[in-house]
Design a protein around this motif. Structure first.
Motif, PDB file in Angstrom:
ATOM      1  N   LEU A   1       0.781  -0.979   0.211  1.00 29.06           N
ATOM      2  CA  LEU A   1       0.061   0.172  -0.097  1.00 29.06           C
ATOM      3  C   LEU A   1       0.957   1.276   0.098  1.00 29.06           C
ATOM      4  CD1 LEU A   1      -2.539  -1.171   2.388  1.00 29.06           C
ATOM      5  CD2 LEU A   1      -3.062  -0.732  -0.038  1.00 29.06           C
ATOM      6  N   ILE A   2       1.698   1.198   1.543  1.00 30.45           N
ATOM      7  CA  ILE A   2       2.911   2.276   0.457  1.00 30.45           C
ATOM      8  C   ILE A   2       3.592   2.705  -0.491  1.00 30.45           C
ATOM      9  CG2 ILE A   2       5.067   3.279   1.639  1.00 30.45           C
ATOM     10  CD1 ILE A   2       4.298   1.445   4.151  1.00 30.45           C
ATOM     11  N   LEU A   3       3.780   0.887  -1.059  1.00 32.29           N
ATOM     12  CA  LEU A   3       4.761   1.607  -2.301  1.00 32.29           C
ATOM     13  C   LEU A   3       3.781   2.341  -3.332  1.00 32.29           C
ATOM     14  CD1 LEU A   3       6.653  -1.834  -2.815  1.00 32.29           C
ATOM     15  CD2 LEU A   3       7.364   0.554  -2.592  1.00 32.29           C
ATOM     16  N   ASP A   4       2.682   1.864  -3.727  1.00 32.18           N
ATOM     17  CA  ASP A   4       0.944   2.353  -4.186  1.00 32.18           C
ATOM     18  C   ASP A   4       1.550   2.720  -5.603  1.00 32.18           C
ATOM     19  OD1 ASP A   4      -1.605   2.637  -5.398  1.00 32.18           O
ATOM     20  OD2 ASP A   4      -1.755   4.257  -4.244  1.00 32.18           O
ATOM     21  N   GLY A   5       2.572   2.555  -6.181  1.00 28.19           N
ATOM     22  CA  GLY A   5       2.682   2.592  -7.962  1.00 28.19           C
ATOM     23  C   GLY A   5       3.689   4.015  -7.703  1.00 28.19           C
ATOM     24  N   HIS A   6       4.465   4.494  -6.179  1.00 32.76           N
ATOM     25  CA  HIS A   6       5.769   5.302  -6.450  1.00 32.76           C
ATOM     26  C   HIS A   6       6.792   4.431  -7.016  1.00 32.76           C
ATOM     27  CE1 HIS A   6       3.192   8.355  -4.506  1.00 32.76           C
ATOM     28  NE2 HIS A   6       2.799   6.981  -3.467  1.00 32.76           N
ATOM     29  N   SER A   7       7.630   5.252  -7.636  1.00 30.46           N
ATOM     30  CA  SER A   7       9.353   4.407  -7.437  1.00 30.46           C
ATOM     31  C   SER A   7       9.719   5.018  -7.220  1.00 30.46           C
ATOM     32  CB  SER A   7       9.065   4.000  -9.199  1.00 30.46           C
ATOM     33  OG  SER A   7       9.235   6.070  -9.195  1.00 30.46           O
ATOM     34  N   GLY A   8      11.506   4.269  -7.434  1.00 26.75           N
ATOM     35  CA  GLY A   8      12.666   5.303  -6.208  1.00 26.75           C
ATOM     36  C   GLY A   8      12.579   4.184  -5.002  1.00 26.75           C
ATOM     37  N   LEU A   9      14.210   4.983  -4.871  1.00 25.23           N
ATOM     38  CA  LEU A   9      14.862   3.148  -3.528  1.00 25.23           C
ATOM     39  C   LEU A   9      14.256   4.192  -2.221  1.00 25.23           C
ATOM     40  CD1 LEU A   9      16.481   2.066  -2.502  1.00 25.23           C
ATOM     41  CD2 LEU A   9      18.493   4.311  -2.864  1.00 25.23           C
ATOM     42  N   GLY A  10      13.927   5.790  -1.985  1.00 24.81           N
ATOM     43  CA  GLY A  10      13.317   6.455  -1.156  1.00 24.81           C
ATOM     44  C   GLY A  10      12.017   5.722  -0.663  1.00 24.81           C
ATOM     45  N   TRP A  11      11.336   5.306  -1.885  1.00 24.95           N
ATOM     46  CA  TRP A  11       9.917   4.720  -1.512  1.00 24.95           C
ATOM     47  C   TRP A  11       9.800   3.147  -1.279  1.00 24.95           C
ATOM     48  CZ3 TRP A  11       5.077   6.708  -0.780  1.00 24.95           C
ATOM     49  CH2 TRP A  11       4.914   8.289  -0.142  1.00 24.95           C
ATOM     50  N   ALA A  12      10.997   2.653  -1.683  1.00 23.43           N
ATOM     51  CA  ALA A  12      11.188   1.021  -1.015  1.00 23.43           C
ATOM     52  C   ALA A  12      11.641   1.189   0.275  1.00 23.43           C
ATOM     53  CB  ALA A  12      12.747   0.389  -2.146  1.00 23.43           C
ATOM     54  N   LEU A  13      12.500   1.676   0.651  1.00 25.69           N
ATOM     55  CA  LEU A  13      12.877   2.161   2.206  1.00 25.69           C
ATOM     56  C   LEU A  13      11.706   2.302   2.410  1.00 25.69           C
ATOM     57  CD1 LEU A  13      16.520   3.603   1.976  1.00 25.69           C
ATOM     58  CD2 LEU A  13      15.867   1.777   2.031  1.00 25.69           C
ATOM     59  N   MET A  14      10.982   3.020   2.565  1.00 27.42           N
ATOM     60  CA  MET A  14       9.992   3.705   3.065  1.00 27.42           C
ATOM     61  C   MET A  14       8.042   2.593   3.755  1.00 27.42           C
ATOM     62  SD  MET A  14       8.861   6.605   4.268  1.00 27.42           S
ATOM     63  CE  MET A  14       7.240   6.927   4.132  1.00 27.42           C
ATOM     64  N   ALA A  15       8.605   1.322   2.002  1.00 30.31           N
ATOM     65  CA  ALA A  15       7.721   0.003   1.911  1.00 30.31           C
ATOM     66  C   ALA A  15       8.275  -0.915   3.323  1.00 30.31           C
ATOM     67  CB  ALA A  15       7.858  -0.260   0.703  1.00 30.31           C
ATOM     68  N   ILE A  16       9.838  -0.506   3.343  1.00 37.55           N
ATOM     69  CA  ILE A  16      10.415  -2.171   4.444  1.00 37.55           C
ATOM     70  C   ILE A  16      10.037  -0.970   5.683  1.00 37.55           C
ATOM     71  CG2 ILE A  16      12.574  -2.954   4.576  1.00 37.55           C
ATOM     72  CD1 ILE A  16      13.388  -2.039   1.458  1.00 37.55           C
ATOM     73  N   LEU A  17      10.473   0.162   6.067  1.00 37.45           N
ATOM     74  CA  LEU A  17      10.046   0.403   7.018  1.00 37.45           C
ATOM     75  C   LEU A  17       8.419  -0.210   7.498  1.00 37.45           C
ATOM     76  CD1 LEU A  17      12.370   3.431   7.266  1.00 37.45           C
ATOM     77  CD2 LEU A  17      12.935   1.177   8.356  1.00 37.45           C
ATOM     78  N   GLY A  18       8.077   0.506   6.355  1.00 41.01           N
ATOM     79  CA  GLY A  18       6.301   0.469   7.238  1.00 41.01           C
ATOM     80  C   GLY A  18       5.898  -0.714   7.177  1.00 41.01           C
ATOM     81  N   GLY A  19       6.987  -2.123   6.609  1.00 42.52           N
ATOM     82  CA  GLY A  19       6.003  -3.933   6.877  1.00 42.52           C
ATOM     83  C   GLY A  19       6.583  -3.808   8.285  1.00 42.52           C
TER      84      GLY A  19
END
Lengths: 350, 335, 368
Positions: B99-117
Motif C-alpha cells: 500500500l505504501i508503494l502504490d505506484g511510487h517508484s524509487g529507492l526512497g519509497w522502497a525503504l519507506m515500504a520496508i520500514l512500514g512493513g
C-alpha cells in the motif's frame, strides 16, 4: 552399556531416515516405464492436494505415461513461499518444462521470468496468473469461470421466474476463480434488476462452511430465500444438507465443478444444475501443452476450457463417464486431449 | 541497598544457568546434526543436484522467510511465551508495504515500504507484549487473538485483493545478488548474528533467559520482567514484519493471507532446534537449525518426487524423531 | 508452579469441589457474562437470532468444536496440549467413510458391510489409537507434547489423504439392503426436535463432568497438572494418566469426526484443518490454565458457545467476513482479559505485585 544404548538409538534413527529417502527413490523410478518417445522431465506444482486437484492428478498421470514424461509433482500446501521454493527447485533441476497451478494469482512473477530466461517453458493452469508473471507464460490452460458463473445464474433466474431473492456462496476472496465466477454472476444479475441479492459470503470452497453459512442464512431469511448460487459444488453439498436439516426442499441451488457428489445431487434433483469442470481433462491438458512446448511446438497463448452444463437429464451420463467408468475415461484421456487441442474445442468430453 | 545485592546474585545465577544451557544444547544439537547428516548424505548421493549451489541457494531463500519468523518466535519462547500471530503479521506487513508503494517508484519509497512493513509488525508485537505483560492475558490467547486481528486488518486494508508491487528497487531485494548470493540470505545471517550477540552478550539477552527460566526468581531479583516480555514480543513482531516484506518482494505482491499457517512452522523450528517451550533453555542457533531441517525435508522430498501425501507423514515422523533424539541426549546429560 | 496464589486457588477448588466456591463461580461468570452479552447484542441486531431454531442450528455448529474442546480440556488439565485433534477428526471421518463403503477382502472375495454401530466403535478405536501414540510418545519417550502432537498432526493428515489419494467419500447414508443405514443418526437427524450432534455433545460433557468430579481418575488428572512430581510421589500413576487423557482426546476427536461426516453425509481428508486452535481457544476462554491443573467442563462449554455463537451471529447480521476475523480476535482477547482482571484483583488482595506471574504459559511442571 549406556554408550551402547545411545548408539543403538542413533542407529535406529539414522536407519529410519535412510529408509525414508530410499522409499522416495523407489517411487521416483516407477514412472520411467514407457519408451515410445524421448523422455522429458516436467515439474508440476499445485497449490494444495484438494479433492479436485487429487482427482485431476489421475489425468495428469495418464498423460505423463502416454508421453514418456518423468513427472515431478509438488504440492505447496497453500503456502506461497513453498511454491516459490518449488519453482526455484525445478529451475535448479533443469526440468524440460514447468506447469504451475498457483497458490496466488499475483505471486510467482520473478520465478516464471527466471525460468523463461533459462529457456524452460512455463504453463499456468486452473488459477489465472496476473501480470507481471502473465507476460512470461507460454500458455495458460484454465476453466472459463466467467461463462460458468453466467450459466449458473441464468439457470437459477429462469427457475425462479425472473424475480426473487437469492444468496451467494463465494470462494475465497481474491482468488481468480472467485473473482471470475462472481463477475459472471454479476453480469447476469445486472440484466435482472428484479432479482435481489440478500447476502453473499465466502465459504472458502468448503462443505462445512457451506453448511454453517446456509444454516445461519436460513435462520435470518427463512422462506424469503428463493434461490442459492454456490460458486462450487462442495459448498452446495453443505448448503443442501443444511436445508434438509431444516426440512426445506423447495429452494433451488446451482453450483459449479461437477464433482461426484454434485453430479449425484443434480441427478437426484437436489441441485438444479452444475457446470462440469473436468479436472483430469484440464490438468492433463496443461501437461500435454507443456510437453508440446518442451518439444518446441507452437502452443496457444490462452486455452479456456468451456464447462458443459450439467442438468438432471445428462447428469447420470456425466457421472457414468467421469466416475463409474473412470478407468476407461482415463485410458482414453490422452487421445481426447490431443483431439481437443487439434480441433480447438477444448471442453469437448467425448 | 539490598536491591543491588539481589540483582548481583541473580545475574551470577543467570550467567551460571546460561553456561549450563549452552553445554546442554551443544550436545543435544550435535545428536540432531548427526541425524540430519544421516538424512542429507544419502540424499545428496542419490540426487547430486540436491547439494548443487543453485539448490542450496533455493533452500536458503525459502528458509530466509521461515527463519526470520522462527528467530522471533525463538526469542519469545526463550522468554517463556509463545507467539501465534507471526503468520498473520507476515501477510499484514506485505499488504502495508504494497500500500505504501502504490505506484511510487524509487529507492526512497522502497525503504519507506520496508520500514512500514516492519513498523506494522512492531505495532502488533507491542500489542501482544502489552496484552501479555501488563494485562496478564496468557500469551497463547493474546496472540491467538492478534492472529485473527492482524489477518482481518490485512483483509480490510487490502479489501481482500492482491496488491501488485511495481517498484523495481523493492522487487530487487529478492532478485539482486552479491557474489551470487541473494540479499535475503545476507539479511538472514545478519539478523541471526545480531540476535546471537543480543542473547549471549547483552543484559537484555541474560534477562530473557532469566525471565523464561524462572519468572518467580526473576521477579524476586527485581528484573524488569514486563519490559523484557514486551521487548521479546516486539522483536518477534519486527522480524515477522521483515519476513513479510521479503516475501512480498519475492512474490511481487502484498496479500493478506500469504502467511496463513506459518505459526506452526515458526514454533516447530525453535523447538526442533532444542529451545524448550517451557522457556529459558536453548539457543538461537537451534532455531536456525530447526528451520534448515524443515526446509531440507520439504526440498529433499520434492527432489525425490515423493508423493505429497507421504510428504506429510514423513515430515511428521522426522519432527518427532529429531526432538526425541534431542530429549534423549539432554536427559543423559541431566543424569 | 508459576504463581503461588494461582496454585492455591487451584488447590482450593479441588478441595472445595461439590461445595459452593464463590471464586470459581465468579471466574466462570466472566465467560458466562460474555455469552449473555453476545446473545443480547445479536438479539437486538437481529430478531431471528434468539429463536429456538437458530439456537439449535448454532448449537449443532458448536457441537463439533465443543467435542474437540472437551477432549482438549482433559489434556490441558494435565499440563499438555494436543495439536493433532483437527487431523484426527479428518482421519476418523475418512475411516468411517471407508468402512461405510464396504471393505472388500481380496482373499475371500467378499465385501463386508459394517452396521453403523460397528463403524462407530471402530472409528472411536482409531481415535483412541492415535491418542495412545501421542500419549506414549509424551509420557514414556518424553517428547514434548507440542512436538509429538504437531508431528501427529502431519502424520494423521497424510494418512487421511493417502486413504483415497485426496478424494472425498460421498453418500455415507448406507442402504437398507446392506443393513447399514442410520449414519444420519450420528449428528444430522433430530431427536425430540434437537439435532443428535448436540445430544451427543451434551452426553459427552455430562460424562466428563462426572469423571472429573466424582472419580479417582478425575482427581489424578488435576493433581498431575498441578504438580506432577508431587502427584507421582503421592502414588498417582502419572504416566498412565497422561496416556489416558490423550486417548480420550483422540476419542472425542473421532466422535466429532463422526458428527461432522454425518452432518455432511460425506467425509473429506482435509476436514478439520486448523480446528486445533479453535479447540484450544474454547478451553482457555473457559478459564482453564495452559499450565495445567485449573479449569473445568462448565467453563469449556461456555468457551465453546462463546466462539460458536459469535461467529454464527456475525454471519446472521451480515458483517463482512473481513471484519469478522477482526471481531473474533478482539472477542477472544477481551473474554480472557476479563478473566485476567479477575485474577489480578484477587492476587493484589492476597499478595501484592506478583503481577506478571500468570502472564506466560510456562509449563514448569511438565517434569521433562
Amino acid at each position: 552399556m549406556r554408550r551402547a544404548k545411545w548408539f543403538r538409538q542413533l542407529a535406529v534413527g539414522a536407519a529410519a531416515m535412510c529408509g525414508l529417502s530410499l522409499m522416495g527413490v523407489a517411487q521416483a523410478q516407477q514412472s520411467e516405464t514407457q519408451e515410445n518417445k524421448e523422455p522429458l522431465t516436467i515439474g508440476y506444482t499445485v497449490y494444495a492436494m484438494s479433492g479436485w486437484v487429487s482427482s485431476g492428478r489421475e489425468g495428469v498421470d495418464a498423460v505423463a505415461r502416454a508421453n514418456n514424461v518423468d513427472l515431478r509433482w509438488a504440492s505447496a500446501d497453500n503456502s506461497v513461499a513453498s511454491q516459490v521454493a518449488q519453482m526455484n527447485q525445478f529451475i535448479a533441476q533443469g526440468v524440460d518444462a514447468i506447469v504451475v497451478d498457483p497458490v496466488d494469482s499475483a505471486a510467482l512473477g520473478p520465478q516464471i521470468k527466471k525460468a523463461r530466461e533459462r529457456d524452460i517453458p512455463v504453463i499456468g493452469t486452473n488459477v489465472k496468473v496476473f501480470d507481471p508473471g502473465k507476460q512470461y507464460l507460454n500458455s495458460y490452460v484454465g476453466p472459463d469461470d466467467i461463462a460458468a458463473g453466467e450459466n449458473q445464474t441464468r439457470a437459477l433466474i429462469r427457475k425462479i421466474g425472473g424475480k426473487g431473492n437469492v444468496v451467494i456462496l463465494q470462494g475465497p476472496l481474491g482468488q481468480s476463480g472467485t473473482i471470475d465466477r462472481t463477475k459472471g454472476i454479476e453480469n447476469v444479475l445486472a440484466e435482472h434488476p428484479e432479482v435481489k441479492v440478500l447476502a453473499k459470503r465466502p465459504g472458502d470452497w468448503k462443505r462445512e462452511e457451506g453448511y454453517n453459512i446456509m444454516a445461519s442464512w436460513l435462520s435470518r431469511y427463512g422462506e424469503d430465500i428463493d434461490g442459492v448460487i454456490s460458486e462450487n459444488d462442495d459448498m452446495a453439498v453443505g448448503a443442501i444438507r443444511a436445508m434438509r436439516q431444516r426440512r426445506i426442499n423447495d429452494i433451488p441451488i446451482v453450483g459449479i465443478d461437477g464433482i461426484e457428489a454434485g453430479l449425484q445431487n443434480v441427478a437426484a434433483g437436489h441441485q438444479l444444475m452444475s457446470n462440469l469442470q473436468n479436472a483430469p481433462l484440464q490438468l492433463g491438458m496443461a501437461l500435454q501443452v507443456a510437453v508440446n512446448a518442451a518439444r518446441g511446438q507452437e502452443v496457444p497463448k490462452e486455452i479456456f476450457i468451456g464447462m458443459p452444463i450439467v442438468t438432471q437429464e445428462n447428469a447420470e451420463q456425466y457421472y457414468r463417464q467421469m466416475y463409474k467408468n473412470r478407468e476407461q475415461f482415463l485410458d482414453e484421456l490422452p487421445e481426447l486431449i490431443r483431439r481437443n487441442l487439434a480441433s480447438g474445442d477444448y471442453g469437448n468430453q467425448q | 541497598m539490598s536491591t543491588a545485592h539481589t540483582e548481583n546474585a541473580a545475574s551470577t545465577r543467570s550467567t551460571k544457568a546460561i553456561g549450563a544451557i549452552f553445554n546442554r544444547t551443544r550436545l543435544a544439537s550435535l545428536v540432531v546434526w548427526i541425524a540430519f547428516a544421516c538424512y542429507v548424505v544419502p540424499l545428496a548421493i542419490v540426487e547430486p543436484q540436491f547439494i548443487s549451489f543453485y539448490n542450496i541457494i533455493s533452500i536458503l531463500m525459502l528458509i530466509s522467510v521461515y527463519a526470520l519468523i522462527g528467530f522471533g518466535e525463538g526469542v519469545v519462547v526463550l522468554s517463556g511465551g509463545i507467539d501465534l500471530s507471526v503468520g498473520s503479521v507476515v501477510g499484514l506487513a506485505g499488504v502495508v508495504a504494497a500500500l505504501i508503494l502504490d505506484g511510487h517508484s524509487g529507492l526512497g519509497w522502497a525503504l519507506m515500504a520496508i520500514l512500514g512493513g516492519v513498523a506494522a509488525g512492531i505495532v502488533i508485537g507491542t500489542f501482544n507484549g502489552i496484552a501479555v505483560a501488563l494485562l496478564n492475558i496468557p500469551a497463547f490467547v493474546a496472540t491467538l487473538g492478534t492472529l485473527s486481528i492482524a489477518l482481518g486488518c490485512g483483509y480490510v486494508l487490502s479489501n481482500g485483493q492482491q496488491i501488485s508491487i511495481n517498484n523495481m528497487e523493492f522487487l530487487d531485494i529478492s532478485v539482486y545478488s552479491w557474489f551470487g548470493i541473494p540479499i535475503p540470505i545476507y539479511i538472514l545471517f545478519g539478523v541471526f548474528f545480531l540476535l546471537w550477540l543480543t542473547l549471549s552478550r547483552t543484559r537484555l539477552g541474560r534477562y530473557v533467559y532469566a525471565v523464561g527460566g524462572n519468572i518467580q526468581a526473576a521477579f524476586v531479583a527485581g528484573l524488569p520482567i514486563r519490559r523484557v516480555l514486551i521487548s521479546a514480543f516486539m522483536i518477534s513482531g519486527a522480524l515477522s514484519g521483515l519476513a513479510g516484506v521479503l516475501l512480498a518482494s519475492q512474490i511481487t505482491a502484498g496479500i493478506a493471507t500469504t502467511g496463513t499457517g506459518y505459526e506452526l512452522i515458526a514454533i516447530a523450528a525453535p523447538v526442533i532446534g532444542g529451545i524448550s517451550l517451557a522457556g529459558g533453555r536453548g539457543s538461537i542457533a537451534g532455531a536456525l537449525f530447526g528451520v534448515i531441517l524443515l526446509g531440507t525435508i520439504d526440498n529433499g522430498l520434492t527432489i525425490l518426487n515423493v508423493s505429497p501425501f507421504y510428504q506429510h507423514i514423513i515430515s511428521g515422523f522426522i519432527i518427532i524423531l529429531a526432538v526425541f533424539l534431542d530429549t534423549v541426549a539432554s536427559r543423559r546429560k541431566l543424569v | 508452579m508459576s504463581d503461588i496464589s494461582q496454585t492455591a486457588s487451584g488447590e482450593q477448588s479441588r478441595k472445595g469441589r461439590g461445595s459452593f466456591d464463590l471464586g470459581r463461580m465468579l471466574l466462570e461468570g466472566r465467560a458466562f457474562f460474555a455469552l449473555i452479552a453476545i446473545i443480547i447484542i445479536f438479539s437486538i441486531l437481529s430478531p431471528v437470532y434468539f429463536t429456538t431454531n437458530n439456537m439449535l442450528t448454532m448449537s449443532s455448529h458448536v457441537a463439533i468444536f465443543g467435542l474437540l474442546s472437551l477432549g482438549m480440556l482433559l489434556v490441558i488439565l494435565t499440563g499438555g496440549i494436543d495439536l493433532s485433534v483437527g487431523s484426527t477428526l479428518g482421519l476418523s471421518g475418512m475411516v468411517a467413510g471407508f468402512l461405510m463403503q464396504g471393505v472388500t477382502l481380496e482373499s475371500a472375495g467378499v465385501t463386508l458391510y459394517f452396521p453403523v454401530w460397528a463403524v462407530v466403535i471402530l472409528t472411536c478405536a482409531l481415535g483412541a489409537f492415535v491418542g495412545a501414540i501421542n500419549g506414549i510418545l509424551i509420557a514414556w519417550f518424553r517428547v514434548p507434547a507440542f512436538v509429538a502432537t504437531l508431528g501427529m498432526l502431519y502424520v494423521a493428515r497424510g494418512a487421511a489423504l493417502l486413504m483415497t489419494n485426496g478424494l472425498t467419500y460421498n453418500n455415507l447414508g448406507g442402504s437398507p439392503e446392506l443393513g447399514n443405514t442410520g449414519f444420519d443418526w450420528l449428528g444430522f437427524n433430530r431427536l425430540f426436535g434437537i439435532p443428535v450432534g448436540v445430544l451427543i455433545f451434551a452426553a459427552v460433557a455430562i460424562v466428563l463432568i462426572f469423571v472429573l468430579n466424582r472419580t479417582p481418575f478425575g482427581r489424578w488428572i488435576y493433581s498431575t497438572g498441578g504438580n506432577s512430581r508431587a502427584a507421582e510421589l503421592s502414588g498417582v500413576p502419572v504416566k498412565r494418566v497422561q496416556v489416558l487423557v490423550y486417548v480420550l482426546s483422540g476419542v472425542c476427536a473421532a466422535i466429532a469426526g463422526l458428527v461432522l461426516s454425518s452432518q455432511l453425509t460425506s467425509a473429506g481428508p482435509t476436514a478439520g484443518n486448523t480446528y486445533e486452535l479453535t479447540a484450544i481457544a474454547g478451553v482457555v476462554i473457559g478459564g482453564a490454565a495452559l499450565t495445567g491443573g485449573r479449569g473445568n467442563v462448565r467453563g469449556t462449554l461456555l468457551g465453546a458457545f462463546v466462539i460458536g455463537f459469535l461467529s454464527d451471529g456475525l454471519v446472521i447480521i451480515g458483517v463482512s467476513s473481513y471484519w469478522q476475523t477482526v471481531f473474533m480476535g478482539a472477542v477472544i482477547v477481551l473474554a480472557v482479559l476479563l478473566n485476567s482482571i479477575q485474577y489480578r484483583g484477587r492476587k493484589k488482595s492476597a499478595k501484592p505485585a506478583s503481577g506478571s506471574g500468570s502472564a506466560s504459559p510456562q509449563s514448569g511442571t511438565t517434569g521433562g
